[in-house]
Write a protein that holds these residues in place. Structure first.
Motif, PDB file in Angstrom:
ATOM      1  N   ILE A  18       5.576  19.084 -28.085  1.00 39.88           N
ATOM      2  CA  ILE A  18       6.415  17.997 -27.575  1.00 39.88           C
ATOM      3  C   ILE A  18       7.013  18.422 -26.239  1.00 39.88           C
ATOM      4  N   ALA A  19       7.000  17.505 -25.277  1.00 39.39           N
ATOM      5  CA  ALA A  19       7.638  17.742 -23.984  1.00 39.39           C
ATOM      6  C   ALA A  19       8.252  16.441 -23.490  1.00 39.39           C
ATOM      7  N   LEU A  20       9.243  16.561 -22.633  1.00 36.37           N
ATOM      8  CA  LEU A  20       9.886  15.402 -22.009  1.00 36.37           C
ATOM      9  C   LEU A  20       9.682  15.477 -20.512  1.00 36.37           C
ATOM     10  N   SER A  21       9.650  14.316 -19.876  1.00 35.65           N
ATOM     11  CA  SER A  21       9.630  14.254 -18.417  1.00 35.65           C
ATOM     12  C   SER A  21      10.403  13.019 -17.994  1.00 35.65           C
ATOM     13  N   ALA A  22      10.606  12.885 -16.712  1.00 36.81           N
ATOM     14  CA  ALA A  22      11.296  11.716 -16.193  1.00 36.81           C
ATOM     15  C   ALA A  22      10.443  10.479 -16.438  1.00 36.81           C
ATOM     16  N   GLY A  23      11.090   9.349 -16.630  1.00 36.43           N
ATOM     17  CA  GLY A  23      10.385   8.117 -16.944  1.00 36.43           C
ATOM     18  C   GLY A  23       9.441   7.658 -15.855  1.00 36.43           C
ATOM     19  N   GLN A  24       9.743   7.965 -14.595  1.00 36.22           N
ATOM     20  CA  GLN A  24       8.888   7.526 -13.506  1.00 36.22           C
ATOM     21  C   GLN A  24       7.734   8.490 -13.245  1.00 36.22           C
ATOM     22  N   ALA A  25       7.726   9.629 -13.900  1.00 35.30           N
ATOM     23  CA  ALA A  25       6.654  10.607 -13.720  1.00 35.30           C
ATOM     24  C   ALA A  25       5.383  10.133 -14.420  1.00 35.30           C
ATOM     25  N   GLY A  26       4.252  10.578 -13.926  1.00 35.97           N
ATOM     26  CA  GLY A  26       2.977  10.206 -14.514  1.00 35.97           C
ATOM     27  C   GLY A  26       2.687  10.967 -15.796  1.00 35.97           C
ATOM     28  N   ASP A  27       1.716  10.482 -16.532  1.00 33.86           N
ATOM     29  CA  ASP A  27       1.334  11.125 -17.790  1.00 33.86           C
ATOM     30  C   ASP A  27       0.444  12.341 -17.563  1.00 33.86           C
ATOM     31  N   SER A  28      -0.498  12.245 -16.646  1.00 32.66           N
ATOM     32  CA  SER A  28      -1.504  13.293 -16.512  1.00 32.66           C
ATOM     33  C   SER A  28      -0.956  14.644 -16.080  1.00 32.66           C
ATOM     34  N   PRO A  29       0.078  14.761 -15.230  1.00 30.24           N
ATOM     35  CA  PRO A  29       0.568  16.106 -14.912  1.00 30.24           C
ATOM     36  C   PRO A  29       1.147  16.861 -16.107  1.00 30.24           C
ATOM     37  N   ALA A  30       1.542  16.170 -17.140  1.00 28.01           N
ATOM     38  CA  ALA A  30       2.137  16.837 -18.301  1.00 28.01           C
ATOM     39  C   ALA A  30       1.090  17.376 -19.268  1.00 28.01           C
ATOM     40  N   LEU A  31      -0.163  16.965 -19.122  1.00 23.02           N
ATOM     41  CA  LEU A  31      -1.175  17.357 -20.102  1.00 23.02           C
ATOM     42  C   LEU A  31      -1.479  18.854 -20.078  1.00 23.02           C
ATOM     43  N   LEU A  32      -1.680  19.421 -18.911  1.00 17.63           N
ATOM     44  CA  LEU A  32      -2.066  20.839 -18.840  1.00 17.63           C
ATOM     45  C   LEU A  32      -0.961  21.764 -19.364  1.00 17.63           C
ATOM     46  N   PRO A  33       0.328  21.528 -19.049  1.00 23.49           N
ATOM     47  CA  PRO A  33       1.357  22.367 -19.693  1.00 23.49           C
ATOM     48  C   PRO A  33       1.408  22.193 -21.211  1.00 23.49           C
ATOM     49  N   LEU A  34       1.163  20.972 -21.702  1.00 19.52           N
ATOM     50  CA  LEU A  34       1.126  20.769 -23.151  1.00 19.52           C
ATOM     51  C   LEU A  34       0.001  21.574 -23.781  1.00 19.52           C
ATOM     52  N   LEU A  35      -1.170  21.543 -23.165  1.00 21.54           N
ATOM     53  CA  LEU A  35      -2.296  22.320 -23.697  1.00 21.54           C
ATOM     54  C   LEU A  35      -2.012  23.817 -23.632  1.00 21.54           C
ATOM     55  N   GLY A  36      -1.243  24.246 -22.628  1.00 16.88           N
ATOM     56  CA  GLY A  36      -0.883  25.659 -22.519  1.00 16.88           C
ATOM     57  C   GLY A  36       0.031  26.123 -23.639  1.00 16.88           C
ATOM     58  N   HIS A  37       0.820  25.217 -24.207  1.00 16.45           N
ATOM     59  CA  HIS A  37       1.741  25.573 -25.288  1.00 16.45           C
ATOM     60  C   HIS A  37       1.152  25.357 -26.679  1.00 16.45           C
ATOM     61  N   LEU A  38      -0.039  24.827 -26.760  1.00 14.98           N
ATOM     62  CA  LEU A  38      -0.645  24.513 -28.060  1.00 14.98           C
ATOM     63  C   LEU A  38      -1.034  25.791 -28.793  1.00 14.98           C
ATOM     64  N   GLN A  39      -0.498  25.954 -29.999  1.00 14.35           N
ATOM     65  CA  GLN A  39      -0.860  27.059 -30.885  1.00 14.35           C
ATOM     66  C   GLN A  39      -0.760  26.563 -32.314  1.00 14.35           C
ATOM     67  N   VAL A  40      -1.885  26.545 -32.994  1.00 15.73           N
ATOM     68  CA  VAL A  40      -1.917  26.114 -34.391  1.00 15.73           C
ATOM     69  C   VAL A  40      -2.230  27.344 -35.236  1.00 15.73           C
ATOM     70  N   ALA A  41      -1.316  27.673 -36.128  1.00 15.75           N
ATOM     71  CA  ALA A  41      -1.473  28.872 -36.953  1.00 15.75           C
ATOM     72  C   ALA A  41      -2.634  28.715 -37.930  1.00 15.75           C
ATOM     73  N   ARG A  42      -3.282  29.818 -38.213  1.00 20.26           N
ATOM     74  CA  ARG A  42      -4.370  29.873 -39.197  1.00 20.26           C
ATOM     75  C   ARG A  42      -3.939  30.789 -40.337  1.00 20.26           C
ATOM     76  N   PRO A  43      -4.624  30.691 -41.480  1.00 18.11           N
ATOM     77  CA  PRO A  43      -4.272  31.601 -42.584  1.00 18.11           C
ATOM     78  C   PRO A  43      -4.460  33.072 -42.210  1.00 18.11           C
ATOM     79  N   ALA A  44      -5.470  33.349 -41.392  1.00 19.15           N
ATOM     80  CA  ALA A  44      -5.713  34.722 -40.962  1.00 19.15           C
ATOM     81  C   ALA A  44      -6.199  34.695 -39.518  1.00 19.15           C
ATOM     82  N   GLY A  45      -5.788  35.672 -38.751  1.00 22.54           N
ATOM     83  CA  GLY A  45      -6.248  35.762 -37.374  1.00 22.54           C
ATOM     84  C   GLY A  45      -5.287  35.133 -36.382  1.00 22.54           C
ATOM     85  N   ARG A  46      -5.757  35.075 -35.137  1.00 24.61           N
ATOM     86  CA  ARG A  46      -4.924  34.530 -34.066  1.00 24.61           C
ATOM     87  C   ARG A  46      -4.773  33.025 -34.216  1.00 24.61           C
ATOM     88  N   PRO A  47      -3.698  32.472 -33.668  1.00 31.83           N
ATOM     89  CA  PRO A  47      -3.540  31.015 -33.732  1.00 31.83           C
ATOM     90  C   PRO A  47      -4.580  30.308 -32.860  1.00 31.83           C
TER      91      PRO A  47
END
Length: 156
Positions: A18-47
């Protein structure tokens, strides 16, 4: 004076990042930082940090985003806007091929829209009563925690 909520959700519509930005900001610039923070845990191994596919609307159709997804091995299910198709066709053979798009897979994007609709059911989130962005983000995160709790609970 508004705030835009950006989320990466899983196949069930549960928020992962989840991230917030200003209402007048575009959607696409926020995508790459969101993908950079994505980590889904697994039962074993790296996220896990790389989804199989990314379903987005036409706002995310840019060369930079498509190149980033291609470099990371993520399938882009993003339609091409009419203006980009026109520019590509006007360039002729130098315009390149149209980007790959699977309309059947794109139907799964309604999960994202339903997630945002569920988020906006909270009156405080829909109307943005909070003065501070950190308090507003806390309410969005609390909504995500409740969604995950309902999903993981075996009593509801």
């Amino acid at each position: 004076m508004s705030t835009k909520v950006h989320q990466l959700v899983d196949g069930h519509g549960l928020p992962l990042v989840i991230a917030l930005s200003a209402g007048q900001a575009g959607d696409s610039p926020a995508l790459l930082p969101l993908l950079g923070h994505l980590q889904v845990a697994r039962p074993a191994g790296r996220p896990r940090t790389r989804p199989d596919a990314l379903r987005g609307d036409k706002a995310y159709s840019s060369r930079a985003i498509r190149a980033h997804l291609r470099a990371r091995g993520i399938k882009a299910v993003i339609p091409e806007p009419a203006d980009q198709a026109g520019h590509r066709k006007r360039r002729g053979s130098r315009g390149g091929r149209p980007p790959a798009f699977d309309p059947d897979d794109y139907r799964g994007r309604n999960v994202v829209e339903r997630s945002f609709n569920q988020l906006k059911q909270w009156r405080g989130l829909a109307t943005r009563f909070d003065k501070l962005a950190i308090v507003y983000r806390a309410a969005v995160v609390l909504n995500a925690v409740i969604s995950w709790t309902r999903h993981l609970s075996d009593t509801l």
